[in-house]
Design a protein around this motif. Structure first.
Motif, PDB file in Angstrom:
ATOM      1  N   UNK A 129      35.901  44.677  32.115  1.00  0.00           N
ATOM      2  CA  UNK A 129      34.108  43.863  32.476  1.00  0.00           C
ATOM      3  C   UNK A 129      33.836  42.772  33.113  1.00  0.00           C
ATOM      4  N   UNK A 130      32.984  42.358  33.827  1.00  0.00           N
ATOM      5  CA  UNK A 130      32.200  41.452  34.480  1.00  0.00           C
ATOM      6  C   UNK A 130      31.565  41.339  34.043  1.00  0.00           C
ATOM      7  N   UNK A 131      31.699  39.383  33.689  1.00  0.00           N
ATOM      8  CA  UNK A 131      30.546  38.947  33.100  1.00  0.00           C
ATOM      9  C   UNK A 131      30.889  37.417  33.408  1.00  0.00           C
ATOM     10  N   UNK A 132      29.185  37.179  33.793  1.00  0.00           N
ATOM     11  CA  UNK A 132      29.191  35.904  34.216  1.00  0.00           C
ATOM     12  C   UNK A 132      28.595  35.229  33.263  1.00  0.00           C
ATOM     13  N   UNK A 133      29.500  34.237  32.540  1.00  0.00           N
ATOM     14  CA  UNK A 133      29.405  33.247  31.799  1.00  0.00           C
ATOM     15  C   UNK A 133      28.393  31.497  32.072  1.00  0.00           C
ATOM     16  N   UNK A 134      28.562  32.196  33.186  1.00  0.00           N
ATOM     17  CA  UNK A 134      27.933  30.120  33.843  1.00  0.00           C
ATOM     18  C   UNK A 134      27.488  29.686  35.473  1.00  0.00           C
ATOM     19  N   UNK A 135      26.258  29.280  35.840  1.00  0.00           N
ATOM     20  CA  UNK A 135      25.427  29.526  36.617  1.00  0.00           C
ATOM     21  C   UNK A 135      26.002  27.403  37.085  1.00  0.00           C
ATOM     22  N   UNK A 173      28.375  26.342  37.458  1.00  0.00           N
ATOM     23  CA  UNK A 173      29.295  24.890  36.455  1.00  0.00           C
ATOM     24  C   UNK A 173      28.532  24.875  35.048  1.00  0.00           C
ATOM     25  N   UNK A 174      27.021  25.330  34.296  1.00  0.00           N
ATOM     26  CA  UNK A 174      27.223  25.474  33.273  1.00  0.00           C
ATOM     27  C   UNK A 174      26.991  26.403  32.518  1.00  0.00           C
ATOM     28  N   UNK A 175      27.589  26.642  30.924  1.00  0.00           N
ATOM     29  CA  UNK A 175      27.420  27.859  30.494  1.00  0.00           C
ATOM     30  C   UNK A 175      25.770  28.120  30.233  1.00  0.00           C
ATOM     31  N   UNK A 176      25.292  30.135  30.266  1.00  0.00           N
ATOM     32  CA  UNK A 176      24.276  30.727  30.288  1.00  0.00           C
ATOM     33  C   UNK A 176      24.022  30.663  28.656  1.00  0.00           C
ATOM     34  N   UNK A 177      24.792  29.998  28.090  1.00  0.00           N
ATOM     35  CA  UNK A 177      23.743  29.685  26.590  1.00  0.00           C
ATOM     36  C   UNK A 177      23.850  28.263  26.608  1.00  0.00           C
ATOM     37  N   UNK A 178      23.639  27.300  26.664  1.00  0.00           N
ATOM     38  CA  UNK A 178      23.427  26.384  27.463  1.00  0.00           C
ATOM     39  C   UNK A 178      21.873  26.002  27.690  1.00  0.00           C
ATOM     40  N   UNK A 179      21.195  25.453  25.994  1.00  0.00           N
ATOM     41  CA  UNK A 179      19.423  25.754  26.463  1.00  0.00           C
ATOM     42  C   UNK A 179      19.609  24.335  26.717  1.00  0.00           C
TER      43      UNK A 179
END
Length: 269
Positions: free
Chosen positions: A110-116, A118-124
């Motif tokens: 499974x390939x997942x992008x977790x950072x854009x 250098x910042x987590x995609x979950x960082x609101x």
């Protein structure tokens, strides 16, 4: 045939239970197939485990593989255990990851992008600093990375392709339809699947990844789909599988699939 390809365990540092706990939970949930897919190490980093609360140590990878293969043999005839991994996708480090996986007998990746950027995609907090145009650029950059991951040839499945909405539900309303369509078109052309991931129910956004409108567009572009609970506790294995199957049929999908030895296995809906 009930299956779940996205599960984690204690090695990643933010999940409970060992691998066998998830397999037993899968049997209890009526699964015929369970995939073990813990978070990939940070292979490019000089340190063995630079972020112990996020991913396993590089030195632990062979223990992980050996354990899954041992349990595959132990539970043969009761449930099919598949060796997978949820791999981070970093465009600049793709070759390092590709080499790390070269000799491992994965059933799927499974390939997942977790950072854009250098910042987590979950960082609101990222959204607080951006104007409307900046929001659009951030979303377009995210989908461009997912598109690159499809083109990389490394992955069988792309993970939670709108998970950036997890702790920022307004993400879905950011106008970037052309970027999403371009991404889905590429995924379809590359023959990579996307997962319906039910872990959105554990985040602020609720629901699943991806949203129904993206699934409708995915069907239009001929994208295959699979299922992953993204369970971080054994009790979530197979979570909402029946509801997802029902919704996919309503949208118009006729089948979904899982992977064995890097080959798709079609399961009618």
């Amino acid at each position: 045939m009930k299956f779940d390809l996205h599960t984690h365990h204690f090695r990643c540092g933010h999940a409970d239970g060992n691998i066998e706990d998830y397999i037993v939970a899968g049997i209890d949930a009526g699964l015929k197939v369970i995939g073990i897919s813990d978070h990939s190490p940070f292979f490019y980093h000089d340190e063995d485990q630079p972020f112990p609360g996020i991913a396993m140590a590089t030195s632990d990878l062979h223990h992980y593989v050996e354990e899954v293969l041992r349990l595959k043999r132990k539970y043969e005839g009761r449930i099919e255990v598949l060796l997978g991994m949820e791999s981070d996708y970093f465009a600049e480090h793709a070759d390092v990851y590709r080499e790390a996986y070269r000799d491992i007998p994965f059933d799927y990746l499974i390939g997942s992008v977790h950072q854009v950027r250098g910042v987590s995609i979950f960082n609101r907090n990222r959204w607080k600093k951006l104007d409307e145009a900046g929001h659009v650029v951030e979303k377009e950059t995210y989908y461009d990375l997912i598109k690159q991951s499809a083109r990389s040839g490394m992955f069988d499945i792309l993970g939670h392709i709108d998970a950036m909405k997890g702790y920022y539900p307004a993400f879905s309303a950011i106008p970037a339809a052309d970027s999403i369509d371009d991404c889905l078109r590429t995924i379809g052309e590359c023959g990579v699947s996307i997962e319906i991931n039910t872990s959105g129910s554990t985040k602020d956004v609720g629901g699943w990844y991806p949203s129904d409108d993206i699934l409708e567009r995915a069907l239009h572009f001929g994208v295959n789909v699979t299922f992953g609970s993204d369970a971080h506790i054994p009790g979530r294995v197979g979570d909402e599988w029946e509801l997802v199957a029902k919704r996919l049929k309503e949208i118009g999908f006729k089948q979904w699939l899982f992977y064995r030895q890097r080959q798709p296995v079609i399961v009618p809906l």
